[in-house]
Design a protein around this motif. Sequence first.
Motif, PDB file in Angstrom:
ATOM      1  N   ILE A 208      24.953-119.519-107.672  1.00 53.63           N
ATOM      2  CA  ILE A 208      24.081-119.473-106.499  1.00 53.63           C
ATOM      3  C   ILE A 208      23.149-120.677-106.515  1.00 53.63           C
ATOM      4  CG2 ILE A 208      22.257-118.168-105.317  1.00 53.63           C
ATOM      5  CD1 ILE A 208      24.972-116.701-105.335  1.00 53.63           C
ATOM      6  N   LEU A 209      23.121-121.390-105.398  1.00 52.38           N
ATOM      7  CA  LEU A 209      22.152-122.473-105.216  1.00 52.38           C
ATOM      8  C   LEU A 209      21.175-122.073-104.119  1.00 52.38           C
ATOM      9  CD1 LEU A 209      24.576-125.550-105.082  1.00 52.38           C
ATOM     10  CD2 LEU A 209      23.098-124.908-107.001  1.00 52.38           C
ATOM     11  N   TRP A 210      19.909-122.234-104.393  1.00 55.24           N
ATOM     12  CA  TRP A 210      18.906-122.134-103.328  1.00 55.24           C
ATOM     13  C   TRP A 210      18.359-123.528-103.105  1.00 55.24           C
ATOM     14  CZ3 TRP A 210      15.274-117.594-105.240  1.00 55.24           C
ATOM     15  CH2 TRP A 210      15.978-116.380-105.129  1.00 55.24           C
ATOM     16  N   ILE A 248      25.947-127.133 -89.788  1.00 52.98           N
ATOM     17  CA  ILE A 248      26.171-126.196 -90.903  1.00 52.98           C
ATOM     18  C   ILE A 248      27.303-125.226 -90.534  1.00 52.98           C
ATOM     19  CG2 ILE A 248      25.148-124.244 -92.181  1.00 52.98           C
ATOM     20  CD1 ILE A 248      22.484-125.865 -92.202  1.00 52.98           C
ATOM     21  N   ASP A 249      27.315-124.778 -89.267  1.00 50.48           N
ATOM     22  CA  ASP A 249      28.415-123.896 -88.830  1.00 50.48           C
ATOM     23  C   ASP A 249      29.764-124.593 -89.009  1.00 50.48           C
ATOM     24  OD1 ASP A 249      26.731-121.864 -88.173  1.00 50.48           O
ATOM     25  OD2 ASP A 249      26.703-122.277 -86.013  1.00 50.48           O
ATOM     26  N   LEU A 271      24.373-120.429 -96.245  1.00 54.08           N
ATOM     27  CA  LEU A 271      23.793-119.412 -95.375  1.00 54.08           C
ATOM     28  C   LEU A 271      22.295-119.666 -95.212  1.00 54.08           C
ATOM     29  CD1 LEU A 271      25.721-116.312 -96.772  1.00 54.08           C
ATOM     30  CD2 LEU A 271      26.204-117.630 -94.705  1.00 54.08           C
ATOM     31  N   VAL A 272      21.906-119.856 -93.968  1.00 48.96           N
ATOM     32  CA  VAL A 272      20.489-120.152 -93.698  1.00 48.96           C
ATOM     33  C   VAL A 272      19.699-118.847 -93.706  1.00 48.96           C
ATOM     34  CG1 VAL A 272      18.864-121.037 -91.976  1.00 48.96           C
ATOM     35  CG2 VAL A 272      21.031-122.219 -92.392  1.00 48.96           C
ATOM     36  N   ALA A 273      18.629-118.818 -94.498  1.00 56.18           N
ATOM     37  CA  ALA A 273      17.856-117.597 -94.661  1.00 56.18           C
ATOM     38  C   ALA A 273      16.470-117.684 -94.022  1.00 56.18           C
ATOM     39  CB  ALA A 273      17.709-117.274 -96.149  1.00 56.18           C
ATOM     40  N   ILE A 290      14.643-125.990 -93.644  1.00 56.22           N
ATOM     41  CA  ILE A 290      15.717-124.994 -93.509  1.00 56.22           C
ATOM     42  C   ILE A 290      16.062-124.500 -94.915  1.00 56.22           C
ATOM     43  CG2 ILE A 290      18.076-124.583 -92.740  1.00 56.22           C
ATOM     44  CD1 ILE A 290      17.773-126.981 -90.845  1.00 56.22           C
ATOM     45  N   TYR A 291      15.747-123.266 -95.210  1.00 60.80           N
ATOM     46  CA  TYR A 291      16.032-122.679 -96.528  1.00 60.80           C
ATOM     47  C   TYR A 291      17.420-122.056 -96.510  1.00 60.80           C
ATOM     48  CZ  TYR A 291      11.089-123.010 -97.921  1.00 60.80           C
ATOM     49  OH  TYR A 291       9.846-123.459 -98.257  1.00 60.80           O
TER      50      TYR A 291
END
Length: 430
Positions: A208-210, A248-249, A271-273, A290-291
Amino acid sequence: MNQWIDQNRSDIIRFLADMVRIPSVNPWFSNYDPYTTEKEVQEFIAGSLKEMNFDVDIWEVDAEKLKEFKGMPGYYESRPMKDRPILCGRLKGSGGGHSLLLTGHADVVTQGDGWTKRAFSAEIEDGKMYGRGTVDMKGGIAAMIMAVKAIQQCNIQLKGDVLVGTVPDEEAGGMGTLDFVHQRCCKADGAIMTEPTSLEIGPMCRGILWGKIVIPARAGHIEMYQGHFHEGGAVDAVKLTQLFLAQIDQFNRNWSSKKVHPLLPMPCQILVAQIKAGEYPSAFAGSAEIYFDAQYLPADLDEKHRGSKIKKEIEEFVAAVAQTDEWMRENPPYVEWLLDADCAETPVDSSFVTTLIDAAKKVSDQIKVSGVGSHTDMGWYVHSGIPTVNFGPGNPKIAHQANEYIELDEYIQGVKLMASMIMDWCEVTK
Ligand SMILES: [Zn+2]
């Protein structure tokens, strides 16, 4: 075996309840209020293992010695680790067979709001036991210890050694596992991490990358004609964000055919959160963030078992999007990385995994093998040469929620499945 487990169901449930009643909340959640009971739950486990003839070793993390792991997953500089012991118990086998490590974390997350049950009372209602940690992951720890007990009580002699390892500080870090693996690692021929998987056998997890994409722009009066930015005009960060979201889409459509794994129902994606931009209604947003959460597969790991290749791919994507806009060409957006939680995989056709699957099938005809979509600590073990699977009772979606509960039938089934796995991997004397 299964008969003994059914006959002793209430004792097996009581063992879990006793552990749930010790509120071993990771002290990070209370800002290191000196009161912590990770120690108490570890002592409870140690006492139980000693009664079962385990040799038990308990020690505290030596943060000094871990300094060499600075920058690696799990290392947190100057984390208070006093009175937060690590435990390793060993039950000697008769010789031959494989050794097996059963492992989990003894800490739980904070109670949090929204409970209608008491969080540390192990209340039972309609076949469910409620309490913080019932799923994550005292259910798994209790099941693995009770599985060994069932084997002993049925007078079955294992050939290989069984190791039980429980660590503090998983829910807000990883110093416990880091020390367990690197300082006093209990080497074994295989390991089961009994995190909740709804009793599915999970031989892989995702990395997982944040991160956040930071987009510089220029604020300005939103009701006024602004003109070109070279003449001092404002640049709208919200518009640039829209551009990114569309790209991103597109990026994700590409990944959805490439970044797939046969054990997972969904591909890896960006996935944008969260989106943060702007200050008040009458001004263009002067910057935006944009996180996102991006997942990666064991095949994408770099030589340090981290996600640098995927980070690079995402950074190149951001740079390519920047090239499509005049402002961004001159004022490039960039990625700030917030987390890299590693991943690992034990091949499904390896003898460890096939042995566990076959052992489980002796107990149930509904055994599922599936990947874990999130990160687990299995990489520590896999990358030190120990084939590892995630396997435990409890629905992982319920972990960390108010009114966390475990279905008691599932917990008991977990004991039966683990007993079968332990016997088949460690082997038994005739
Ligand atoms: Zn957990």
